[in-house]
Motif scaffolding. Structure first.
Motif, PDB file in Angstrom:
ATOM      1  N   ILE A   1       0.864  -1.185   0.000  1.00 54.55           N
ATOM      2  CA  ILE A   1       0.000   0.000   0.000  1.00 54.55           C
ATOM      3  C   ILE A   1       0.898   1.231   0.000  1.00 54.55           C
ATOM      4  N   PRO A   2       0.439   2.351  -0.556  1.00 55.00           N
ATOM      5  CA  PRO A   2       1.244   3.579  -0.506  1.00 55.00           C
ATOM      6  C   PRO A   2       1.139   4.216   0.880  1.00 55.00           C
ATOM      7  N   PRO A   3       2.234   4.361   1.605  1.00 56.25           N
ATOM      8  CA  PRO A   3       2.169   4.938   2.952  1.00 56.25           C
ATOM      9  C   PRO A   3       2.072   6.463   2.902  1.00 56.25           C
ATOM     10  N   VAL A   4       1.729   7.062   4.026  1.00 59.87           N
ATOM     11  CA  VAL A   4       1.744   8.519   4.161  1.00 59.87           C
ATOM     12  C   VAL A   4       2.808   8.882   5.202  1.00 59.87           C
TER      13      VAL A   4
ATOM     14  N   ASP B   1       9.165   4.062  10.899  1.00 59.62           N
ATOM     15  CA  ASP B   1       9.821   5.357  10.954  1.00 59.62           C
ATOM     16  C   ASP B   1      10.853   5.438   9.848  1.00 59.62           C
ATOM     17  N   ASP B   2      11.361   6.636   9.614  1.00 62.36           N
ATOM     18  CA  ASP B   2      12.276   6.809   8.488  1.00 62.36           C
ATOM     19  C   ASP B   2      13.648   6.194   8.729  1.00 62.36           C
ATOM     20  N   TYR B   3      13.902   5.716   9.931  1.00 63.42           N
ATOM     21  CA  TYR B   3      15.117   4.939  10.201  1.00 63.42           C
ATOM     22  C   TYR B   3      14.924   3.463   9.839  1.00 63.42           C
ATOM     23  N   ASP B   4      13.668   3.053   9.633  1.00 68.33           N
ATOM     24  CA  ASP B   4      13.313   1.633   9.497  1.00 68.33           C
ATOM     25  C   ASP B   4      13.856   0.860  10.693  1.00 68.33           C
ATOM     26  N   SER B   5      13.594   1.401  11.881  1.00 66.97           N
ATOM     27  CA  SER B   5      14.133   0.824  13.113  1.00 66.97           C
ATOM     28  C   SER B   5      13.682  -0.598  13.349  1.00 66.97           C
ATOM     29  N   HIS B   6      12.532  -0.977  12.774  1.00 62.73           N
ATOM     30  CA  HIS B   6      11.950  -2.282  13.078  1.00 62.73           C
ATOM     31  C   HIS B   6      12.022  -3.238  11.894  1.00 62.73           C
TER      32      HIS B   6
ATOM     33  N   ARG C   1      10.649  -3.201   9.006  1.00 59.68           N
ATOM     34  CA  ARG C   1       9.349  -3.504   8.412  1.00 59.68           C
ATOM     35  C   ARG C   1       9.275  -3.073   6.955  1.00 59.68           C
ATOM     36  N   GLY C   2      10.229  -2.294   6.512  1.00 58.88           N
ATOM     37  CA  GLY C   2      10.151  -1.758   5.170  1.00 58.88           C
ATOM     38  C   GLY C   2       9.098  -0.674   5.081  1.00 58.88           C
ATOM     39  N   TYR C   3       8.714  -0.311   3.862  1.00 64.71           N
ATOM     40  CA  TYR C   3       7.802   0.813   3.678  1.00 64.71           C
ATOM     41  C   TYR C   3       6.624   0.506   2.763  1.00 64.71           C
ATOM     42  N   GLU C   4       6.507  -0.724   2.303  1.00 57.27           N
ATOM     43  CA  GLU C   4       5.440  -1.055   1.354  1.00 57.27           C
ATOM     44  C   GLU C   4       4.207  -1.648   2.015  1.00 57.27           C
ATOM     45  N   GLN C   5       4.316  -2.073   3.268  1.00 58.99           N
ATOM     46  CA  GLN C   5       3.177  -2.708   3.938  1.00 58.99           C
ATOM     47  C   GLN C   5       2.837  -2.024   5.256  1.00 58.99           C
ATOM     48  N   VAL C   6       3.204  -0.752   5.371  1.00 55.60           N
ATOM     49  CA  VAL C   6       2.873   0.046   6.552  1.00 55.60           C
ATOM     50  C   VAL C   6       1.985   1.203   6.116  1.00 55.60           C
TER      51      VAL C   6
ATOM     52  N   LEU D   1      13.638   8.139   0.211  1.00 54.23           N
ATOM     53  CA  LEU D   1      12.362   7.527   0.555  1.00 54.23           C
ATOM     54  C   LEU D   1      11.178   8.325   0.041  1.00 54.23           C
ATOM     55  N   ASP D   2      11.369   9.623  -0.077  1.00 55.92           N
ATOM     56  CA  ASP D   2      10.247  10.513  -0.334  1.00 55.92           C
ATOM     57  C   ASP D   2       9.499  10.174  -1.618  1.00 55.92           C
ATOM     58  N   LYS D   3      10.160   9.558  -2.569  1.00 60.01           N
ATOM     59  CA  LYS D   3       9.489   9.224  -3.835  1.00 60.01           C
ATOM     60  C   LYS D   3       8.374   8.198  -3.651  1.00 60.01           C
ATOM     61  N   LEU D   4       8.358   7.519  -2.495  1.00 58.16           N
ATOM     62  CA  LEU D   4       7.309   6.539  -2.212  1.00 58.16           C
ATOM     63  C   LEU D   4       6.039   7.196  -1.677  1.00 58.16           C
ATOM     64  N   PHE D   5       6.102   8.484  -1.358  1.00 58.05           N
ATOM     65  CA  PHE D   5       5.015   9.151  -0.642  1.00 58.05           C
ATOM     66  C   PHE D   5       4.432  10.281  -1.493  1.00 58.05           C
TER      67      PHE D   5
END
Length: 438
Positions: free
Chosen positions: A93-96, A123-128, A130-135, A154-158
Motif C-alpha cells: 500500500i502507498p504509505p503517508v 519510521d524513516d530509520y526503518d528501526s523495526h 518492516r520496510g515501507y510497502e506494507q505500513v 524515501l520521499d518518492k514513495l510518498f
C-alpha cells in the motif's frame, strides 16, 4: 531609584501586553472560520471533497477475523473498547508521512494510527525492519532530523502526509526531557529534567530555544511548501488531538484521511471516540481490570508471543536511535563536567524504577499477560513523566515565538487550519509568565 525601576518594569509589561494583543488580532478573523470548519468536520451533512470511505460495522469487523484480515479496533456493546494489535498490510500500500517536530506526541499518534487502521507503522530509520510497502504511515521529523540522510530517497514513495503541530512552548521542553532521560540512562518518558538543567539548555547557542525555534519554522515551511494541494496534506495540532471535546473529531479526520489510501480500511466512525479515549485520553481514565482467569491469561500471552511486547519496545528503540545526534553528544560531554553527576544519575534511576513498578501495577500483576488475545481494553501509558511541568522562559524567548507565529501566518494566511492553530499558540504564549530564572 527603586520606584523608577518599578515604573520601567510596569511600562515594559504594558507594552508587551499591547503588542501581544495586536499579534493576536492578526489571527482572529481567519481563526474563527478555521475553528468552525474543524468542529463541523464530523457532521454527516458536511460535504466532503474527498472520496467516500469503505466502512464496516462492528459485527463485520469481528467477522473479518475469520478471513485473512485482522479484526479492527471497535467499541464493545457493554462499553469500553477492544484495541487489537496491528499487523503489516497483506499486500503493498502507498504509505503517508506522519511528520512532527520532536516532542510533539509522535509516539501517541503512532499508536492511534495503528488502532484506527489495524496496520503497522514505521519510521524513516526503518528501526523495526518492516520496510515501507506494507505500513500505513511512516514517522519523520524531517527537515529537523534526516534519518541517516535517507529522507530524499524515501520521499518518492510518498504523495501525502499527516503533519502534527504542537506549540513550541511545550514541544521544546518535551524534547529536552527525552534528551535528559537518555543522558542519565533513564527509561524513555519517565522523567522531566530539573529546571536547573532546563535553564542551561534553553540558553545554549548550539541547541537552545533560539535554535529550536528556527528549526520549528523551517519544519512548518517545508511541509506547507511540499504539499500546496491540501487534499494531500492533513494538518492537525497536538492540542486539538488531546482535547476532550475536539480530540475525537480530529481522530475521525485522521481515520478518514488514511482511509483514502487504497488497501486501508479504517474502523467505523462510531468506534473512533472510544478508541480515542483508550489511546489518547488514558491519563484521565482508570485502566480496565485484567481478566480473572490467570490460566487463560498465560495461554493468551503464549499466543501473542513477542508481538505485544514489541510495540512499546520498538517505539523506545526508535526514539533511542533518533537521539544519536551531534547535539546529544555535545550535551553528554558537557554533562560529564558537572559535579556529583553519578549521585544525581543514581537518584534519577531510583525514581524511574519506582515509576516502572507503578506502571506494572497499573497493568496488573502479570503485566503483559493481562492483555486479551483479541487485543487490549486500555492503553499502555506512552508517557508517565514525573518532575516539573512548568518551564521558565525569558521575555525575549516568548516574543521570538510570537514573531515566528506572525511570520508563518502572514506567509500562509490562506490556510485556515494553520492560522487557527497559530492563533491558539499566540494566546497561550501571551498568558505565559515571564521568568528570567528559577
Amino acid at each position: 531609584m527603586g520606584d523608577q525601576q518599578d515604573h520601567t518594569g510596569s511600562s515594559r509589561r504594558r507594552d508587551r501586553r499591547r503588542w501581544l494583543r495586536a499579534s493576536l488580532a492578526v489571527f482572529c478573523v481567519v481563526a474563527v472560520g478555521g475553528a468552525a470548519s474543524l468542529r463541523g468536520a464530523a457532521s454527516p451533512s458536511d460535504p466532503s471533497p474527498r472520496p467516500p470511505l469503505l466502512r464496516r460495522s462492528p459485527q463485520d469487523a469481528v467477522d473479518g477475523a475469520r478471513d485473512d484480515r485482522r479484526a479492527l479496533s471497535l467499541a464493545l456493546p457493554h462499553g469500553g473498547c477492544q484495541v487489537t494489535y496491528a499487523h503489516l498490510a497483506p499486500s503493498p500500500i502507498p504509505p503517508v508521512w506522519q511528520a512532527s517536530f520532536p516532542g510533539s506526541g509522535s509516539r501517541m499518534t503512532w499508536s492511534l494510527v495503528e488502532a484506527l487502521t489495524g496496520i503497522r507503522t514505521n519510521d524513516d530509520y526503518d528501526s523495526h525492519s518492516r520496510g515501507y510497502e506494507q505500513v500505513v504511515a511512516v514517522k519523520t521529523h524531517y527537515p529537523v532530523k534526516d534519518a541517516k540522510r535517507r529522507f530524499k530517497g524515501l520521499d518518492k514513495l510518498f504523495d501525502r502526509a499527516i503533519v502534527i503541530l504542537r506549540n513550541p512552548i511545550n514541544a521544546i521542553p518535551s524534547y529536552f526531557n527525552l534528551q535528559y532521560e537518555h543522558l542519565n540512562h533513564l527509561p524513555n518518558h519517565s522523567t522531566r529534567g530539573p529546571n536547573e538543567d532546563w535553564v542551561k539548555y534553553r540558553a545554549h547557542n548550539g541547541y537552545g530555544v533560539a535554535v529550536q525555534l528556527q528549526n520549528y519554522e523551517k519544519f512548518v515551511e517545508y511541509w506547507m511548501e511540499k504539499y500546496p494541494d491540501r487534499r494531500q496534506l492533513l494538518m492537525v495540532s497536538y492540542e486539538d488531538l488531546t482535547d476532550t471535546i475536539v480530540g475525537p473529531i480530529v481522530a475521525t479526520r485522521i481515520a478518514a484521511f488514511l482511509g483514502e489510501t487504497e488497501g486501508v480500511d479504517p474502523i467505523v466512525p462510531e468506534s473512533v471516540p472510544c478508541v480515542w479515549e483508550t489511546i489518547v485520553n488514558y491519563k484521565n481514565k482508570a485502566p480496565s481490570p485484567p481478566p480473572a482467569n490467570n490460566a487463560r491469561r498465560r495461554l493468551q500471552q503464549e499466543d501473542l508471543g513477542s508481538e505485544a511486547q514489541g510495540t512499546d519496545q520498538d517505539q523506545q528503540q526508535q526514539e533511542e536511535k533518533e537521539l544519536q545526534e551531534p547535539e546529544l553528544q555535545q550535551l553528554s560531554e558537557e554533562r560529564k563536567q558537572q559535579p556529583n553527576l553519578q549521585q544525581h544519575q543514581e537518584a534519577m534511576q531510583q525514581e524511574a524504577m519506582q515509576l516502572d513498578m507503578k506502571r506494572k501495577e497499573a497493568q496488573g500483576e502479570e503485566g503483559w499477560e493481562s492483555k486479551l488475545k483479541q487485543g487490549r481494553t486500555h492503553a499502555d501509558p506512552s508517557s508517565l513523566r514525573t518532575g516539573p511541568k512548568v518551564r521558565p522562559y525569558t521575555e525575549e524567548m516568548l516574543m521570538d515565538m510570537v514573531r515566528m507565529f506572525r511570520r508563518l501566518a502572514e506567509k500562509y494566511g490562506q490556510d485556515e487550519d494553520l492560522v487557527r492553530i497559530l492563533a491558539s499558540y499566540v494566546e497561550t504564549v501571551s498568558k505565559t509568565p515571564i521568568e528570567e530564572g528559577l
